[in-house]
Design a protein around this motif. Structure first.
Motif, PDB file in Angstrom:
ATOM      1  N   GLU A  93      59.317   1.454 101.863  1.00  9.60           N
ATOM      2  CA  GLU A  93      60.238   1.168 100.761  1.00  9.60           C
ATOM      3  C   GLU A  93      60.678   2.466 100.073  1.00  9.60           C
ATOM      4  OE1 GLU A  93      60.225  -1.311  96.550  1.00  9.60           O
ATOM      5  OE2 GLU A  93      58.364  -1.091  97.663  1.00  9.60           O
ATOM      6  N   VAL A  94      59.749   3.389  99.871  1.00  8.58           N
ATOM      7  CA  VAL A  94      60.063   4.673  99.246  1.00  8.58           C
ATOM      8  C   VAL A  94      60.940   5.496 100.185  1.00  8.58           C
ATOM      9  CG1 VAL A  94      59.087   6.840  98.374  1.00  8.58           C
ATOM     10  CG2 VAL A  94      57.985   4.673  97.817  1.00  8.58           C
ATOM     11  N   ILE A  95      60.619   5.493 101.470  1.00 13.20           N
ATOM     12  CA  ILE A  95      61.423   6.219 102.457  1.00 13.20           C
ATOM     13  C   ILE A  95      62.857   5.717 102.420  1.00 13.20           C
ATOM     14  CG2 ILE A  95      61.747   6.727 104.908  1.00 13.20           C
ATOM     15  CD1 ILE A  95      58.679   6.358 105.215  1.00 13.20           C
ATOM     16  N   ARG A  96      63.019   4.409 102.378  1.00 15.70           N
ATOM     17  CA  ARG A  96      64.353   3.807 102.375  1.00 15.70           C
ATOM     18  C   ARG A  96      65.139   4.228 101.132  1.00 15.70           C
ATOM     19  NH1 ARG A  96      63.167  -1.427 102.516  1.00 15.70           N
ATOM     20  NH2 ARG A  96      62.911  -1.384 104.739  1.00 15.70           N
ATOM     21  N   MET A  97      64.516   4.158  99.957  1.00 16.66           N
ATOM     22  CA  MET A  97      65.218   4.540  98.719  1.00 16.66           C
ATOM     23  C   MET A  97      65.561   6.030  98.729  1.00 16.66           C
ATOM     24  SD  MET A  97      63.472   2.312  95.662  1.00 16.66           S
ATOM     25  CE  MET A  97      61.797   2.116  96.256  1.00 16.66           C
ATOM     26  N   PHE A  98      64.677   6.850  99.287  1.00 19.66           N
ATOM     27  CA  PHE A  98      64.938   8.277  99.386  1.00 19.66           C
ATOM     28  C   PHE A  98      66.117   8.540 100.315  1.00 19.66           C
ATOM     29  CE2 PHE A  98      64.007  12.291 101.715  1.00 19.66           C
ATOM     30  CZ  PHE A  98      64.279  13.168 100.675  1.00 19.66           C
ATOM     31  N   ALA A  99      66.123   7.894 101.476  1.00 25.01           N
ATOM     32  CA  ALA A  99      67.205   8.093 102.445  1.00 25.01           C
ATOM     33  C   ALA A  99      68.553   7.671 101.876  1.00 25.01           C
ATOM     34  CB  ALA A  99      66.913   7.314 103.724  1.00 25.01           C
ATOM     35  N   LYS A 100      68.539   6.637 101.048  1.00 20.53           N
ATOM     36  CA  LYS A 100      69.780   6.145 100.454  1.00 20.53           C
ATOM     37  C   LYS A 100      70.111   6.839  99.134  1.00 20.53           C
ATOM     38  CE  LYS A 100      70.129   1.628 102.485  1.00 20.53           C
ATOM     39  NZ  LYS A 100      70.388   0.220 102.205  1.00 20.53           N
ATOM     40  N   LYS A 101      69.304   7.829  98.770  1.00 18.45           N
ATOM     41  CA  LYS A 101      69.511   8.602  97.543  1.00 18.45           C
ATOM     42  C   LYS A 101      69.620   7.673  96.335  1.00 18.45           C
ATOM     43  CE  LYS A 101      71.598  12.344 100.076  1.00 18.45           C
ATOM     44  NZ  LYS A 101      72.788  13.005 100.491  1.00 18.45           N
ATOM     45  N   GLN A 102      68.538   6.932  96.070  1.00 14.16           N
ATOM     46  CA  GLN A 102      68.503   5.958  94.983  1.00 14.16           C
ATOM     47  C   GLN A 102      67.426   6.338  93.950  1.00 14.16           C
ATOM     48  OE1 GLN A 102      67.789   2.465  97.441  1.00 14.16           O
ATOM     49  NE2 GLN A 102      69.943   1.918  97.323  1.00 14.16           N
ATOM     50  N   PRO A 103      67.667   7.398  93.167  1.00 13.92           N
ATOM     51  CA  PRO A 103      66.645   7.813  92.201  1.00 13.92           C
ATOM     52  C   PRO A 103      66.360   6.748  91.140  1.00 13.92           C
ATOM     53  CG  PRO A 103      68.679   9.046  91.878  1.00 13.92           C
ATOM     54  CD  PRO A 103      68.838   8.259  93.138  1.00 13.92           C
ATOM     55  N   ARG A 104      67.358   5.993  90.726  1.00 11.86           N
ATOM     56  CA  ARG A 104      67.137   4.956  89.717  1.00 11.86           C
ATOM     57  C   ARG A 104      66.165   3.902  90.226  1.00 11.86           C
ATOM     58  NH1 ARG A 104      72.734   3.523  88.006  1.00 11.86           N
ATOM     59  NH2 ARG A 104      72.982   5.477  86.921  1.00 11.86           N
ATOM     60  N   GLN A 105      66.339   3.488  91.475  1.00  8.49           N
ATOM     61  CA  GLN A 105      65.439   2.499  92.062  1.00  8.49           C
ATOM     62  C   GLN A 105      64.031   3.060  92.214  1.00  8.49           C
ATOM     63  OE1 GLN A 105      68.543   3.050  92.892  1.00  8.49           O
ATOM     64  NE2 GLN A 105      69.595   1.198  93.483  1.00  8.49           N
ATOM     65  N   LEU A 106      63.937   4.348  92.549  1.00  5.50           N
ATOM     66  CA  LEU A 106      62.625   4.978  92.664  1.00  5.50           C
ATOM     67  C   LEU A 106      61.917   4.993  91.304  1.00  5.50           C
ATOM     68  CD1 LEU A 106      63.554   7.931  95.043  1.00  5.50           C
ATOM     69  CD2 LEU A 106      61.870   6.150  95.543  1.00  5.50           C
ATOM     70  N   ARG A 107      62.655   5.306  90.254  1.00  2.00           N
ATOM     71  CA  ARG A 107      62.057   5.315  88.913  1.00  2.00           C
ATOM     72  C   ARG A 107      61.646   3.898  88.483  1.00  2.00           C
ATOM     73  NH1 ARG A 107      61.959  10.204  86.682  1.00  2.00           N
ATOM     74  NH2 ARG A 107      63.525  11.738  87.251  1.00  2.00           N
ATOM     75  N   THR A 108      62.458   2.908  88.849  1.00  5.82           N
ATOM     76  CA  THR A 108      62.117   1.511  88.538  1.00  5.82           C
ATOM     77  C   THR A 108      60.832   1.124  89.260  1.00  5.82           C
ATOM     78  OG1 THR A 108      64.437   0.929  88.216  1.00  5.82           O
ATOM     79  CG2 THR A 108      62.916  -0.884  88.682  1.00  5.82           C
ATOM     80  N   ARG A 109      60.716   1.504  90.525  1.00  5.13           N
ATOM     81  CA  ARG A 109      59.521   1.209  91.309  1.00  5.13           C
ATOM     82  C   ARG A 109      58.294   1.874  90.678  1.00  5.13           C
ATOM     83  NH1 ARG A 109      55.997  -1.558  93.274  1.00  5.13           N
ATOM     84  NH2 ARG A 109      54.893  -0.829  95.097  1.00  5.13           N
ATOM     85  N   LEU A 110      58.466   3.100  90.192  1.00  8.46           N
ATOM     86  CA  LEU A 110      57.364   3.812  89.549  1.00  8.46           C
ATOM     87  C   LEU A 110      56.920   3.082  88.274  1.00  8.46           C
ATOM     88  CD1 LEU A 110      55.549   6.281  89.728  1.00  8.46           C
ATOM     89  CD2 LEU A 110      57.317   7.594  88.546  1.00  8.46           C
ATOM     90  N   ALA A 111      57.870   2.598  87.488  1.00 12.60           N
ATOM     91  CA  ALA A 111      57.536   1.850  86.268  1.00 12.60           C
ATOM     92  C   ALA A 111      56.797   0.553  86.612  1.00 12.60           C
ATOM     93  CB  ALA A 111      58.801   1.543  85.472  1.00 12.60           C
ATOM     94  N   GLU A 112      57.233  -0.119  87.676  1.00 16.02           N
ATOM     95  CA  GLU A 112      56.551  -1.345  88.120  1.00 16.02           C
ATOM     96  C   GLU A 112      55.111  -1.035  88.543  1.00 16.02           C
ATOM     97  OE1 GLU A 112      59.053  -2.705  91.301  1.00 16.02           O
ATOM     98  OE2 GLU A 112      60.573  -3.499  89.936  1.00 16.02           O
ATOM     99  N   MET A 113      54.938   0.076  89.221  1.00 20.54           N
ATOM    100  CA  MET A 113      53.600   0.469  89.665  1.00 20.54           C
ATOM    101  C   MET A 113      52.701   0.782  88.475  1.00 20.54           C
ATOM    102  SD  MET A 113      54.587   2.811  92.975  1.00 20.54           S
ATOM    103  CE  MET A 113      53.315   3.940  92.514  1.00 20.54           C
ATOM    104  N   ASP A 114      53.240   1.473  87.457  1.00 16.70           N
ATOM    105  CA  ASP A 114      52.461   1.766  86.248  1.00 16.70           C
ATOM    106  C   ASP A 114      51.970   0.459  85.622  1.00 16.70           C
ATOM    107  OD1 ASP A 114      52.782   4.514  86.477  1.00 16.70           O
ATOM    108  OD2 ASP A 114      54.519   4.584  85.135  1.00 16.70           O
TER     109      ASP A 114
END
Length: 190
Positions: A93-114
């Motif tokens: 999931e992280v690889i996919r967001m990185f490849a698609k250049k989706q920093p907002r989604q990555l930050r959202t995922r990080l908040a969900e993980m917290d």
């Protein structure tokens, strides 16, 4: 005629993104079903997926050597493939967001993980691994990290993420990524 080339380039890019999504989903599904598979079946399926990634990597290399207009757009996919093959990132999931250049989604995922860590839904070791992946991806996308995030990265970064950082920083051309990816694919096959 110029619009035809643009249309074909757009279609090629779309097809490549779909193929990358399919391979990343295949890796994610494999990890989610790991408990249901016996060890041999898991290893064989993972090996086949890594071989498919290697073939996809070879295709990208051919495209990039002949069509310079796609080089910048394909760089993200290239790094994502290298990360998957070298297993610096273990979360598709992280690889996919990185490849698609989706920093907002990555930050959202990080908040969900917290949140999941606080309520006990996510084990600490998995949290650490995925947070490292997300922070590394954000850094590579040029996002500003907090001092706490930088401290977390320097404290917890392992050899695989350091190797990914070094190679992706040195990218003058795609050759270094492909060389490293080839070495890692050979290691995975053994």
């Amino acid at each position: 005629m110029a619009s035809r080339g643009t249309t074909e380039t757009s279609k090629l890019k779309q097809n490549l993104e779909e193929q990358l999504d399919r391979l990343m989903q295949q890796l994610q599904d494999l990890e989610e079903c790991r408990e249901e598979l016996d060890a041999d079946e898991y290893e064989e399926t993972k090996k086949e997926t890594l071989e498919q990634l290697s073939e996809f990597n070879d295709s990208l290399k051919k495209i990039m050597s002949g069509d310079m207009t796609l080089v910048d757009e394909l760089s993200g996919m290239q790094l994502a493939i290298q990360a998957a093959i070298s297993q610096a990132f273990k979360t598709p999931e992280v690889i996919r967001m990185f490849a698609k250049k989706q920093p907002r989604q990555l930050r959202t995922r990080l908040a969900e993980m917290d949140r999941d860590l606080m309520v006990g839904k996510l084990p600490r070791d998995l949290y650490t691994q995925q947070k490292l992946e997300i922070l590394t991806a954000l850094r590579k996308l040029g996002e500003k990290l907090t001092g706490d995030d930088e401290m977390f990265l320097s404290t917890n970064a392992g050899a695989a993420l350091s190797q990914f950082e070094r190679v992706s920083t040195d990218l003058g051309s795609g050759d270094k990524v492909f060389a490293l990816a080839s070495v890692e694919v050979e290691k995975a096959k053994q």
